[in-house]
Design an enzyme around this catalytic site. Structure first.
Site, PDB file in Angstrom:
ATOM      1  N   ASP A   7      -7.244  -2.007   2.277  1.00 43.53           N
ATOM      2  CA  ASP A   7      -6.166  -2.377   2.920  1.00 43.53           C
ATOM      3  C   ASP A   7      -6.210  -1.816   4.370  1.00 43.53           C
ATOM      4  O   ASP A   7      -6.918  -0.578   4.595  1.00 43.53           O
ATOM      5  CB  ASP A   7      -4.800  -2.234   2.352  1.00 43.53           C
ATOM      6  CG  ASP A   7      -3.864  -2.622   2.905  1.00 43.53           C
ATOM      7  OD1 ASP A   7      -3.847  -3.676   3.802  1.00 43.53           O
ATOM      8  OD2 ASP A   7      -2.737  -2.181   2.858  1.00 43.53           O
ATOM      9  N   ASP A   9      -3.066  -1.401   6.668  1.00 44.69           N
ATOM     10  CA  ASP A   9      -1.771  -0.605   7.243  1.00 44.69           C
ATOM     11  C   ASP A   9      -1.128   0.518   6.004  1.00 44.69           C
ATOM     12  O   ASP A   9      -1.007  -0.121   4.980  1.00 44.69           O
ATOM     13  CB  ASP A   9      -0.486  -1.586   7.396  1.00 44.69           C
ATOM     14  CG  ASP A   9      -0.916  -2.585   8.392  1.00 44.69           C
ATOM     15  OD1 ASP A   9      -1.469  -2.274   9.558  1.00 44.69           O
ATOM     16  OD2 ASP A   9      -0.539  -3.751   8.222  1.00 44.69           O
ATOM     17  N   ASP A 133      -1.711  -0.100  -0.742  1.00 46.90           N
ATOM     18  CA  ASP A 133      -0.579   0.617  -0.696  1.00 46.90           C
ATOM     19  C   ASP A 133       0.473  -0.367  -1.389  1.00 46.90           C
ATOM     20  O   ASP A 133       1.648   0.040  -1.769  1.00 46.90           O
ATOM     21  CB  ASP A 133       0.152   1.231   0.560  1.00 46.90           C
ATOM     22  CG  ASP A 133       0.270   0.240   1.511  1.00 46.90           C
ATOM     23  OD1 ASP A 133      -0.502  -0.598   1.779  1.00 46.90           O
ATOM     24  OD2 ASP A 133       1.580   0.052   1.985  1.00 46.90           O
TER      25      ASP A 133
END
Length: 173
Positions: A7, A9, A133
């Protein structure tokens, strides 16, 4: 060769840090950098302006100058020697982020070619490992999920956790 999806961000790009800078600039009120476990950043601003987070991330340029998460460049470059590495971002959620994110990756991760960048809506990817996250991206994922620590997921205990890129290196290299 096993495949890894990573990922952007809050895993390789610090969007929360950018929000804090913009918030402090616009409201001249220091935002507490200690975010309570399990909360999103917008839970820490006054109710009448808590939509500011969404305004910022929808502005052109928001994603272009994010800070790089420590050690991510070095570890990802090393991972490429052992794995087929893909950057997978739900960039379609924020229309203006597409070019910003592509240019940001080209600047900070030039060793990742365009064929290994996936901008999508839902992260339905056929990989062996995903580093993210957000636990929503682990639903129906049959590989090995690694939850990258961020304040909003500190109370989650159902997944294998990595707190930083050194820990990723220790597990995967």
């Amino acid at each position: 060769m096993e495949r890894i999806a990573i990922d952007m961000d809050e895993v390789i790009a610090d969007a929360v840090g950018k929000f804090i800078k913009l918030y402090n600039r616009d409201f001249n009120v220091p935002l507490d950098l200690k975010i309570d476990a399990g909360n999103e950043i917008y839970h820490h601003v006054p109710q009448d302006i808590n939509q500011k987070w969404f305004e910022y991330i929808n502005e052109p340029g928001f994603f272009r100058d994010l800070d790089v998460i420590a050690d991510s460049q070095r570890v990802i470059k090393a991972l490429q020697q052992k794995y087929d590495v893909y950057i997978v971002s739900a960039a379609m959620e924020f229309r203006n982020s597409l070019v910003d994110k592509y240019d940001w990756l080209a600047e900070h991760f030039p060793f990742i070619d365009w064929q290994h960048i996936m901008f999508c809506g839902n992260k339905i990817v056929n990989v062996d490992i995903i580093i993210d996250d957000r636990t929503k991206n682990f639903i129906n994922f049959s590989g090995r999920p690694l939850l990258f620590t961020s304040p909003h997921n500190l109370l989650v205990t159902a997944y294998e956790r990595v707190n930083n890129w050194e820990e990723v290196a220790g597990l995967l290299l």
